[in-house]
Design a protein around this motif. Structure first.
Motif, PDB file in Angstrom:
ATOM      1  N   ASN A  20       0.802  -1.225   0.000  1.00  0.00           N
ATOM      2  CA  ASN A  20       0.000   0.000   0.000  1.00  0.00           C
ATOM      3  C   ASN A  20       0.837   1.278   0.000  1.00  0.00           C
ATOM      4  N   GLY A  57      -1.126   4.213  -1.329  1.00  0.00           N
ATOM      5  CA  GLY A  57      -2.046   4.725  -0.308  1.00  0.00           C
ATOM      6  C   GLY A  57      -1.335   5.571   0.727  1.00  0.00           C
ATOM      7  N   LYS A  91      -1.842  -3.381   3.659  1.00  0.00           N
ATOM      8  CA  LYS A  91      -3.282  -3.653   3.652  1.00  0.00           C
ATOM      9  C   LYS A  91      -3.611  -4.830   4.571  1.00  0.00           C
ATOM     10  N   ASP A 126      -8.342   1.581   7.432  1.00  0.00           N
ATOM     11  CA  ASP A 126      -7.397   2.014   6.410  1.00  0.00           C
ATOM     12  C   ASP A 126      -6.570   3.198   6.889  1.00  0.00           C
TER      13      ASP A 126
END
Length: 360
Positions: free
Chosen positions: A186, A189, A256, A300
């Motif tokens: 990630n 992200g 994640k 998240d």
């Protein structure tokens, strides 16, 4: 006690975990050798200890994958007939990047049912495994945590010197990710959250090879890069790892999904606090070491959760050295040897070896 390990020492330059464990087992008079299919079939052994049995079958070629599955299956069946005990340290319940998930899962279900024992690094690791796998009713398990990496890599240097050598802004704090760039980690992200959080006092450093990352991911990372983001998208040798850790104020693992993480222990070995998702071994290590060393965020990673995590770590006091004595490799090797003895092979020998080298 004769042990074949897959791997034992062959992956030391990539991940020293195995070599650290098995050298300590050798200090306990265990005979540890690198696993090879042919050698395991020809030579007597008490234990064959697998770590990533799925890795050898996750080949780009379907034909090659099936060939490796058949070879491993035949070897395991032959070992079982010889009375050798099969142990699997379950680093991951399933491969992160399986090319054929259904085929991989079917084979690993078969493999798990032929194991005599499992080693998990956390209670969460154990629970996740037994939710997914059906195992033999006679199998055993032990929870033995991941060890630290102190003394495995060069020591830390002065933080400002490290920043200068890396070409970083000496006036800003460093939020560091280091490791191979893969989709499940990630990183895109993380970069989005960092950009949107507008952390004026911080610079984000992402260091690690992206050679196996999808082209789209690498393209997205380059698009998200800004003046406060520094990308070192290349292999980071051991000689430079200390440089990045020395420059860091906080290490982040924005995965994640995470069950176990050597990167977490690596950061703590350099006495750097860590931000990571509150799951798996992260949650259990946080309970043992404290929020001032490991900040676990729920759900998240968002700009708000990143801001909150950095603020919490900034306002918490911690000793200069992270207390990792319980993760010394000599203790973990002794626990591993004790577990081997519980499997019913050379039990008296294992107990005698363990008692003669008791860890105080």
């Amino acid at each position: 006690m004769k042990i074949f390990a897959a791997p034992a020492f062959s992956n030391e330059k990539v991940n020293p975990y195995n070599a650290l464990l098995y050298r300590e087992l050798q200090q306990l008079n265990a005979n540890v050798e690198e696993y090879r299919h042919s050698k395991a079939l020809r030579t007597h052994s008490d234990i064959v200890h697998f770590h990533w049995p799925d890795g050898d079958i996750n080949r780009p070629s379907l034909g090659k994958s099936i060939q490796r599955m058949l070879l491993l299956a035949v070897t395991v069946c032959a070992l079982k007939l010889k009375g050798t005990k099969i142990v699997w340290t379950v680093h991951n319940t399933a491969p992160h990047d399986a090319r054929r998930p259904r085929l991989s899962n079917a084979f690993m279900q078969w493999f798990a049912r032929r194991c005599d024992g499992f080693i998990f690094m956390s209670e969460a690791n154990r629970a996740a495994f037994y939710q997914l796998y059906k195992t033999s009713p006679t199998s055993h398990y032990a929870i033995i945590p991941h060890g630290h990496y102190r003394g495995c890599y060069p020591p830390a240097i002065d933080q400002q010197v490290a920043k200068t050598q890396l070409g970083l802004d000496p006036t800003k704090k460093v939020l560091l990710f280091v490791g191979m760039i893969k989709p499940y980690k990630n990183i895109d992200g993380l970069m989005q959250a960092f950009n949107q959080a507008e952390l004026a006092d911080y610079q984000l450093v992402v260091a690690g090879t992206a050679d196996t990352a999808p082209t789209e991911l690498r393209s997205t990372m380059e698009t998200l890069k800004n003046a406060n983001t520094h990308l070192f998208l290349r292999f980071i040798p051991d000689s430079e790892l200390a440089l990045f850790m020395s420059a860091a104020d906080v290490v982040i693992l924005p995965y994640k999904a995470i069950l176990n993480s050597g990167a977490l222990l690596l950061a703590l070995s350099y006495n750097r606090p860590v931000i990571a998702p509150h799951m798996g071994a992260v949650a259990e290590l946080q309970k043992k070491l404290g929020l001032h060393w490991i900040y676990g965020y729920a759900s998240d990673l968002t700009p708000a959760s990143l801001q909150h995590a950095l603020l919490a770590l900034e306002h918490s006091s911690r000793p200069q050295v992270c207390p990792l004595d319980n993760y010394n490799w000599d203790k973990l090797a002794a626990q591993t040897l004790d577990f081997y003895g519980q499997l019913g092979t050379s039990a008296h020998t294992a107990a005698a070896l363990s008692d003669s080298k008791k860890i105080p």
